[in-house]
Design an enzyme around this catalytic site. Structure first.
Site, PDB file in Angstrom:
ATOM      1  N   ASP A 217      -1.163 -10.915   7.433  1.00  0.00           N
ATOM      2  CA  ASP A 217      -0.303 -12.088   7.671  1.00  0.00           C
ATOM      3  C   ASP A 217       0.757 -11.733   8.713  1.00  0.00           C
ATOM      4  O   ASP A 217       1.597 -10.858   8.472  1.00  0.00           O
ATOM      5  CB  ASP A 217       0.366 -12.477   6.337  1.00  0.00           C
ATOM      6  CG  ASP A 217       1.076 -13.818   6.411  1.00  0.00           C
ATOM      7  OD1 ASP A 217       1.228 -14.361   7.524  1.00  0.00           O
ATOM      8  OD2 ASP A 217       1.476 -14.320   5.334  1.00  0.00           O
ATOM      9  N   HIS A 219       2.909 -13.936   9.719  1.00  0.00           N
ATOM     10  CA  HIS A 219       4.056 -14.710   9.237  1.00  0.00           C
ATOM     11  C   HIS A 219       4.851 -15.406  10.343  1.00  0.00           C
ATOM     12  O   HIS A 219       6.084 -15.319  10.384  1.00  0.00           O
ATOM     13  CB  HIS A 219       4.973 -13.814   8.385  1.00  0.00           C
ATOM     14  CG  HIS A 219       5.416 -14.467   7.119  1.00  0.00           C
ATOM     15  ND1 HIS A 219       6.635 -15.109   7.013  1.00  0.00           N
ATOM     16  CD2 HIS A 219       4.817 -14.604   5.928  1.00  0.00           C
ATOM     17  CE1 HIS A 219       6.762 -15.588   5.781  1.00  0.00           C
ATOM     18  NE2 HIS A 219       5.664 -15.307   5.105  1.00  0.00           N
ATOM     19  N   GLU A 243      -3.481 -14.183   9.696  1.00  0.00           N
ATOM     20  CA  GLU A 243      -2.828 -15.394   9.192  1.00  0.00           C
ATOM     21  C   GLU A 243      -1.553 -15.718   9.964  1.00  0.00           C
ATOM     22  O   GLU A 243      -0.789 -14.819  10.317  1.00  0.00           O
ATOM     23  CB  GLU A 243      -2.497 -15.150   7.719  1.00  0.00           C
ATOM     24  CG  GLU A 243      -1.673 -16.233   7.065  1.00  0.00           C
ATOM     25  CD  GLU A 243      -1.401 -15.890   5.611  1.00  0.00           C
ATOM     26  OE1 GLU A 243      -2.113 -15.035   5.047  1.00  0.00           O
ATOM     27  OE2 GLU A 243      -0.470 -16.458   5.036  1.00  0.00           O
ATOM     28  N   ARG A 290      -4.880 -23.157   5.389  1.00  0.00           N
ATOM     29  CA  ARG A 290      -3.996 -22.448   4.446  1.00  0.00           C
ATOM     30  C   ARG A 290      -3.177 -23.378   3.556  1.00  0.00           C
ATOM     31  O   ARG A 290      -2.258 -22.925   2.869  1.00  0.00           O
ATOM     32  CB  ARG A 290      -3.013 -21.578   5.252  1.00  0.00           C
ATOM     33  CG  ARG A 290      -3.616 -20.336   5.812  1.00  0.00           C
ATOM     34  CD  ARG A 290      -3.852 -19.293   4.755  1.00  0.00           C
ATOM     35  NE  ARG A 290      -2.619 -18.704   4.241  1.00  0.00           N
ATOM     36  CZ  ARG A 290      -2.489 -18.215   3.027  1.00  0.00           C
ATOM     37  NH1 ARG A 290      -3.477 -18.254   2.161  1.00  0.00           N
ATOM     38  NH2 ARG A 290      -1.353 -17.673   2.642  1.00  0.00           N
ATOM     39  N   GLU A 346      -5.940 -17.130  -2.084  1.00  0.00           N
ATOM     40  CA  GLU A 346      -4.846 -16.172  -2.253  1.00  0.00           C
ATOM     41  C   GLU A 346      -4.410 -16.164  -3.717  1.00  0.00           C
ATOM     42  O   GLU A 346      -4.303 -17.206  -4.355  1.00  0.00           O
ATOM     43  CB  GLU A 346      -3.662 -16.575  -1.366  1.00  0.00           C
ATOM     44  CG  GLU A 346      -2.506 -15.586  -1.416  1.00  0.00           C
ATOM     45  CD  GLU A 346      -1.348 -15.987  -0.499  1.00  0.00           C
ATOM     46  OE1 GLU A 346      -1.210 -17.196  -0.214  1.00  0.00           O
ATOM     47  OE2 GLU A 346      -0.610 -15.102  -0.059  1.00  0.00           O
ATOM     48  N   TRP A 409      11.088 -16.345  10.322  1.00  0.00           N
ATOM     49  CA  TRP A 409      10.902 -15.411   9.211  1.00  0.00           C
ATOM     50  C   TRP A 409       9.449 -15.414   8.774  1.00  0.00           C
ATOM     51  O   TRP A 409       8.786 -16.401   8.741  1.00  0.00           O
ATOM     52  CB  TRP A 409      11.769 -15.751   7.983  1.00  0.00           C
ATOM     53  CG  TRP A 409      11.494 -14.753   6.893  1.00  0.00           C
ATOM     54  CD1 TRP A 409      11.873 -13.436   6.879  1.00  0.00           C
ATOM     55  CD2 TRP A 409      10.724 -14.955   5.695  1.00  0.00           C
ATOM     56  NE1 TRP A 409      11.400 -12.813   5.753  1.00  0.00           N
ATOM     57  CE2 TRP A 409      10.673 -13.731   5.011  1.00  0.00           C
ATOM     58  CE3 TRP A 409      10.054 -16.061   5.159  1.00  0.00           C
ATOM     59  CZ2 TRP A 409       9.994 -13.563   3.799  1.00  0.00           C
ATOM     60  CZ3 TRP A 409       9.383 -15.904   3.952  1.00  0.00           C
ATOM     61  CH2 TRP A 409       9.367 -14.653   3.270  1.00  0.00           C
TER      62      TRP A 409
HETATM   63  O1  EZ4 Z   1       6.050 -15.686   2.344  1.00  0.00           O
HETATM   64  O2  EZ4 Z   1       5.191 -18.281   0.064  1.00  0.00           O
HETATM   65  O3  EZ4 Z   1       0.780 -15.737   2.680  1.00  0.00           O
HETATM   66  N1  EZ4 Z   1       1.694 -15.815   1.972  1.00  0.00           N
HETATM   67  C1  EZ4 Z   1       2.955 -15.934   2.372  1.00  0.00           C
HETATM   68  C2  EZ4 Z   1       3.959 -16.164   1.280  1.00  0.00           C
HETATM   69  C3  EZ4 Z   1       5.275 -16.700   1.795  1.00  0.00           C
HETATM   70  C4  EZ4 Z   1       6.013 -17.331   0.664  1.00  0.00           C
HETATM   71  C5  EZ4 Z   1       7.278 -18.002   1.138  1.00  0.00           C
HETATM   72  O4  EZ4 Z   1       7.854 -18.634   0.061  1.00  0.00           O
HETATM   73  O5  EZ4 Z   1       3.226 -15.910   3.546  1.00  0.00           O
HETATM   74  O6  EZ4 Z   1       4.142 -15.009   0.510  1.00  0.00           O
HETATM   75 CO    CO Z   2       1.425 -16.338   4.694  1.00  0.00          CO
END
Ligand code: EZ4
Ligand code: CO
Length: 409
Positions: A217, A219, A243, A290, A346, A409
């Protein structure tokens, strides 16, 4: 059968959850999940002030009609608060319909397309050694697919990395929302990340071999050209998916990523309607959807977006962190079991405290999830237990670059 009443239940066993309980004039109850991590009270208020008063007297069986009434009737479209609130009503009505029919929800959606849902767990480590231990611990718990996140030299605090070592038999308990009235701050360095992550996957492939499905991920941290670079650098390690490589409001940015890499892409845990996927799906810019039922308006639109995706051979990879409650998780397990184009699910195991509040019928066995065969969603809320945990402010972190600039973030 009409809706008689609805109530919002806020509870915080080990983290905050917003649950809607709908009761019909025949005494049938249904549950829906409206948890929006870090903005729980906004959804609870949206529900109690603007949705709950509209529900009594409505035909509990008319799920599509109620969904459209709440979506179009608000005039203002989309948005995570609105869509989480609508999701809770939608799930609760499907739960009721299943209970009345005496069937688990997946049967109402066409029945099971498979025996169980391949799940992936979250392994992480602050070093290659602790990452390896975490992967072993997940394999011992039965997982057959693993998300890999690690600390990066040059970055002090990073999402998805548990700060305590994981030993076999322990639940992974990385919870990104920190309790407190303000978010904590983390840092980020894209160049350091792009240099380090491929070396981690090289190490993991060497140790665990070519067969284990591995996920990662990013992110939302990268720009399209950086995401393309990462995808190319990870190709030798044959990822199941990469991801959220970019913040995908910029849907056309994914064209650039696609032109450069065959690493499969999964996007959309923060999306809240099918419109957010329109270009990504129709141009085949992603491989996995997702969405979470909780943040996407419920079971009804999740099923619709997956049917749209099916025409493009795009599969599901629904968002299943612990900020989706056991009710929301159940909703997506039923959808995943029924649709043909399921990909992976997940799974971030809820805490014992959460499981004492929400009694689940779902099972996790040999790496596969199953929603169970109780009528409806298969989740019951212990209201007495729930009342023992009051809401506590908690926020996801924010990220800054070295020069102080706010980053994703
Ligand atoms: O950081 O749902 O793929 N999973 C993620 C999660 C997110 C949280 C944020 O609340 O990116 O763990
Ligand atoms: Co994620």
């Amino acid at each position: 059968m009409n809706i008689a009443s609805a109530e919002v239940v806020l509870t915080s066993p080990s983290r905050n959850f917003v649950t809607l309980k709908v009761t019909t004039d025949e005494g049938v109850t249904g549950l829906g999940d409206a948890t929006l991590n870090g903005r729980e009270l906004a959804v609870a208020t949206y529900l109690s002030e603007h949705v709950v008063p509209l529900l009594p007297g409505r035909d509990a069986h008319r799920i599509e009609d109620t969904w459209q009434y709440l979506y179009r009737g608000a005039y203002w479209r989309r948005g995570p608060v609105t869509m989480a609130a609508i999701a809770a009503v939608d799930m609760a009505l499907w739960d009721i319909k299943g209970k009345v029919a005496g069937l688990p929800l997946y049967q109402l959606l066409g029945g099971a397309s498979r025996n169980g849902l391949l799940a992936y767990g979250h392994a992480s480590g602050t070093s290659l050694q602790s990452l390896s231990e975490s992967i072993h611990a997940h394999l011992e718990r039965g997982y057959r697919a693993i998300r890999v996140q690690t600390a990066v030299p040059g970055i002090n605090a990073l999402y998805g990395v548990a700060d305590q070592p994981q030993s076999s038999g322990e639940r992974y308990d990385y919870e990104p929302a920190g309790r407190g009235v303000r978010p904590v701050e983390e840092d980020w360095d894209t160049a350091a990340y792009l240099r380090h992550v491929p070396t981690v996957f090289e190490h993991v492939r060497q140790e665990f071999g070519p067969e284990l499905p591995l996920l990662h991920d990013a992110h939302h941290r990268l720009r399209p050209i950086e995401a393309a670079t990462l995808g190319k650098r990870l190709e030798p390690y044959d990822l199941f998916w990469l991801e959220d490589c970019t913040p995908a409001e910029n849907q056309q940015g994914l064209r650039l990523v696609r032109q450069h890499t065959t690493t499969p892409l999964a996007i959309g845990e923060v999306f809240n309607t099918g419109w957010d996927y329109q270009q990504l799906i129709s141009e085949q810019l992603i491989d996995y959807v997702r969405a979470a039922a909780t943040h996407f308006g419920g079971v009804t639109p999740l099923r619709k977006v997956m049917d749209f995706a099916a025409a493009f051979q795009i599969r599901s990879g629904f968002h299943g962190p612990t900020d989706v409650s056991p009710v929301g998780l159940a909703a997506q397990l039923h959808v995943g079991l029924a649709i043909h184009n399921f990909g992976i699910q997940e799974y971030m195991e809820h805490s014992a405290a959460t499981n004492n509040v929400f009694h689940q019928s779902m099972t996790f066995k040999d790496g596969y999830l199953h929603p169970g065969d109780n009528p409806g969603l298969g989740v019951e809320l212990d209201e007495e237990a729930a009342a023992g945990f009051s809401y506590q402010p908690a926020y996801l972190p924010v990220t800054r670059l070295r020069d102080g600039t706010i980053h994703d973030w």
